[in-house]
Design an enzyme around this catalytic site. Structure first.
Site, PDB file in Angstrom:
ATOM      1  N   TYR A 194      48.690  40.386  58.077  1.00 44.41           N
ATOM      2  CA  TYR A 194      48.895  41.438  57.954  1.00 44.41           C
ATOM      3  C   TYR A 194      49.423  42.031  59.113  1.00 44.41           C
ATOM      4  O   TYR A 194      50.139  42.279  59.455  1.00 44.41           O
ATOM      5  CB  TYR A 194      48.257  42.280  57.537  1.00 44.41           C
ATOM      6  CG  TYR A 194      47.481  42.638  56.008  1.00 44.41           C
ATOM      7  CD1 TYR A 194      48.066  41.033  54.988  1.00 44.41           C
ATOM      8  CD2 TYR A 194      46.845  43.393  54.870  1.00 44.41           C
ATOM      9  CE1 TYR A 194      47.728  41.200  53.656  1.00 44.41           C
ATOM     10  CE2 TYR A 194      46.808  43.009  53.518  1.00 44.41           C
ATOM     11  CZ  TYR A 194      47.050  41.855  53.205  1.00 44.41           C
ATOM     12  OH  TYR A 194      46.555  41.514  51.251  1.00 44.41           O
ATOM     13  N   LYS A 242      38.100  30.235  53.279  1.00 48.05           N
ATOM     14  CA  LYS A 242      38.875  28.634  52.397  1.00 48.05           C
ATOM     15  C   LYS A 242      39.048  27.427  53.949  1.00 48.05           C
ATOM     16  O   LYS A 242      40.222  26.793  54.095  1.00 48.05           O
ATOM     17  CB  LYS A 242      40.437  29.201  52.969  1.00 48.05           C
ATOM     18  CG  LYS A 242      41.503  27.892  52.144  1.00 48.05           C
ATOM     19  CD  LYS A 242      40.654  28.047  49.963  1.00 48.05           C
ATOM     20  CE  LYS A 242      41.347  27.021  49.638  1.00 48.05           C
ATOM     21  NZ  LYS A 242      40.910  26.441  48.206  1.00 48.05           N
ATOM     22  N   ASP A 251      38.240  30.896  46.675  1.00 47.47           N
ATOM     23  CA  ASP A 251      38.841  30.485  45.248  1.00 47.47           C
ATOM     24  C   ASP A 251      37.273  30.547  44.259  1.00 47.47           C
ATOM     25  O   ASP A 251      37.357  30.790  43.473  1.00 47.47           O
ATOM     26  CB  ASP A 251      39.504  28.862  45.188  1.00 47.47           C
ATOM     27  CG  ASP A 251      38.965  28.673  45.811  1.00 47.47           C
ATOM     28  OD1 ASP A 251      38.609  27.982  46.774  1.00 47.47           O
ATOM     29  OD2 ASP A 251      39.891  27.375  45.431  1.00 47.47           O
ATOM     30  N   ASP A 298      41.495  41.805  50.768  1.00 54.53           N
ATOM     31  CA  ASP A 298      41.576  42.817  50.146  1.00 54.53           C
ATOM     32  C   ASP A 298      41.879  42.256  48.728  1.00 54.53           C
ATOM     33  O   ASP A 298      41.780  43.375  47.403  1.00 54.53           O
ATOM     34  CB  ASP A 298      42.919  42.854  50.721  1.00 54.53           C
ATOM     35  CG  ASP A 298      43.958  43.447  50.093  1.00 54.53           C
ATOM     36  OD1 ASP A 298      43.810  44.686  49.810  1.00 54.53           O
ATOM     37  OD2 ASP A 298      45.630  43.855  50.410  1.00 54.53           O
ATOM     38  N   ASP A 306      39.574  44.493  45.354  1.00 54.53           N
ATOM     39  CA  ASP A 306      39.888  44.949  44.106  1.00 54.53           C
ATOM     40  C   ASP A 306      38.860  44.667  43.038  1.00 54.53           C
ATOM     41  O   ASP A 306      38.791  45.169  42.053  1.00 54.53           O
ATOM     42  CB  ASP A 306      41.368  44.950  44.200  1.00 54.53           C
ATOM     43  CG  ASP A 306      41.848  46.239  44.609  1.00 54.53           C
ATOM     44  OD1 ASP A 306      41.142  47.163  45.723  1.00 54.53           O
ATOM     45  OD2 ASP A 306      43.124  46.800  44.241  1.00 54.53           O
TER      46      ASP A 306
END
Ligand code: NAD
Length: 355
Positions: free
Chosen positions: A136, A187, A219, A243, A247
């Site tokens: 970001y 990852k 994942d 992020d 959620d």
């Protein structure tokens, strides 16, 4: 002695849920023999409407000097075409204050199993998301040949070891205080930044021999959060993964309106806000669920003011009100014993229970 809270109610349902949280914080402080006072500031669309930028310089300055900031939500369709967008006020605030750790506790409260999408909800975890680095913010970023036949957009995913160390330490401390294991999500089978992340977690782990650490690929972590969330205690991960996973985890609780958050730096300063947005579809109707904001207030009292007993009081009162059947519209299922109430009435009940 009086503790000061900078209050940025913002837009949409922000003012309603922040009013509820302010009253509950005040009641909890009184019950514990101290006082709080609030200083109000504008942010987001409310600031734009007053002819100011989304984060007015006077508010940014006040925030820098504030130990504790309580924020509602920013944004909404009214400012859809306004540049800069209202949401930029919040992003700037987090970055200016160096709040690199975003803590999002998620639990399914007793009595609310029916609103969780899970069949057997056993969820009590905290996601610790890195908030000021990664994809970001990484440079360079941009758009090549925007009007050409095949434009190319790109971002950069960068992490320094020092950025990883500080967020991972925050997570280890939290895991230790909760007596839970730490799961680090990355990852590492594909990304160089994740390999540095994993190596750094293992190095920091040597300082916390009492905390059990697991590594999980992002994942499979997503799948396990849905199929077996009870296996997780504290999870730590980088900005983008955090992020999305936070959620997803919030969804397990059953309503966005239930989830609190804290954004912390290296000291006691913190920005506390419910994870939901400004919910323009229900703003001004006294139907918003104030629990995310109220529980953010408990996090504020615990972390920024070092008042765990006042925080416990609030959390117990929330559990009690739910056990008594008090439900805002988002939590109401019509089962026997449930009582559908508005934002203000639920806050009144929690204030009474806190006292
Ligand atoms: P939202 O979280 O505002 O709303 C999503 C859905 O959840 C809506 O149906 C809403 O009614 C419901 N909801 C949210 N909070 C609730 C509560 N406390 N009680 C009951 N129901 C609740 O997300 P959105 O609709 O995608 O975004 C609306 C605006 O909020 C946008 O401008 C967005 O940019 C902004 N936003 C701000 C923040 C923030 O300030 N941190 C976070 C997310 C979105």
């Amino acid at each position: 002695m009086s503790e000061e809270i900078l209050r940025l109610a913002g837009d949409g349902i922000g003012p309603e849920v922040i009013d509820a949280a302010s009253r509950v914080i005040t009641a909890a402080a009184e019950a514990e023999g101290f006082t709080v006072h609030f200083v109000d500031g504008l942010i987001g669309g409310a600031a734009i409407d007053a002819g100011e930028p989304p984060l007015p310089p006077s508010v940014a300055a006040r925030a820098r000097d504030s130990q504790a900031i309580l924020l509602g939500a920013v944004g909404g369709p009214r400012w859809e075409n306004h540049r800069p967008r209202p949401e930029s006020g919040l992003l700037t605030l987090r970055q200016e204050l160096g709040l690199f750790a975003n803590l999002r506790p998620v639990r399914v409260f007793p009595g609310l199993e029916a609103v969780s999408p899970l069949k057997a909800p056993r969820v009590d975890l905290v996601i610790v998301r890195e908030l000021t680095g990664g994809l970001y913010y990484g440079q360079p970023r941009g758009l090549n040949d925007p009007d050409g036949p095949d434009p190319e957009a790109f971002e950069t995913l960068r992490y320094r070891r020092s950025e990883i160390v500080r967020i991972v330490r925050t997570a280890f401390e939290l895991a230790r205080s909760r007596g839970q294991a730490l799961t680090s999500v990355d990852k590492a089978n594909v990304l160089e930044s994740s390999r540095l992340w994993r190596r750094t977690v293992d190095e920091v782990a040597a300082e916390y021999p009492d905390v059990v650490v697991h590594h999980q690929l992002v994942d499979s972590a997503a799948a396990l959060l849905v199929t077996d969330p009870g296996r997780f205690g504290v999870m730590v991960t980088e900005n983008l993964f955090g992020d999305i996973l936070s959620d997803l985890a919030g969804g397990l609780a059953g309503s966005l309106g239930l989830c609190p958050s804290a954004s912390l730096g290296s000291g006691r300063q913190g920005l506390y806000e419910p994870v939901h947005g400004s919910a323009p579809d229900i703003a001004g109707q006294d139907v918003a669920n104030p629990l995310g904001a109220i529980l953010s207030g408990a996090m504020l009292l615990r972390h920024s003011f070092g008042r765990p007993e006042a925080a416990d009081r609030i959390e117990r009162a929330v559990e009690r009100a739910l056990a008594e059947g008090w439900r805002t519209a988002d939590l109401y299922t019509g089962r026997p014993g449930e009582r559908r109430v508005g934002c203000r009435a639920l806050a009144d009940r929690i204030c009474a229970l806190v006292a």
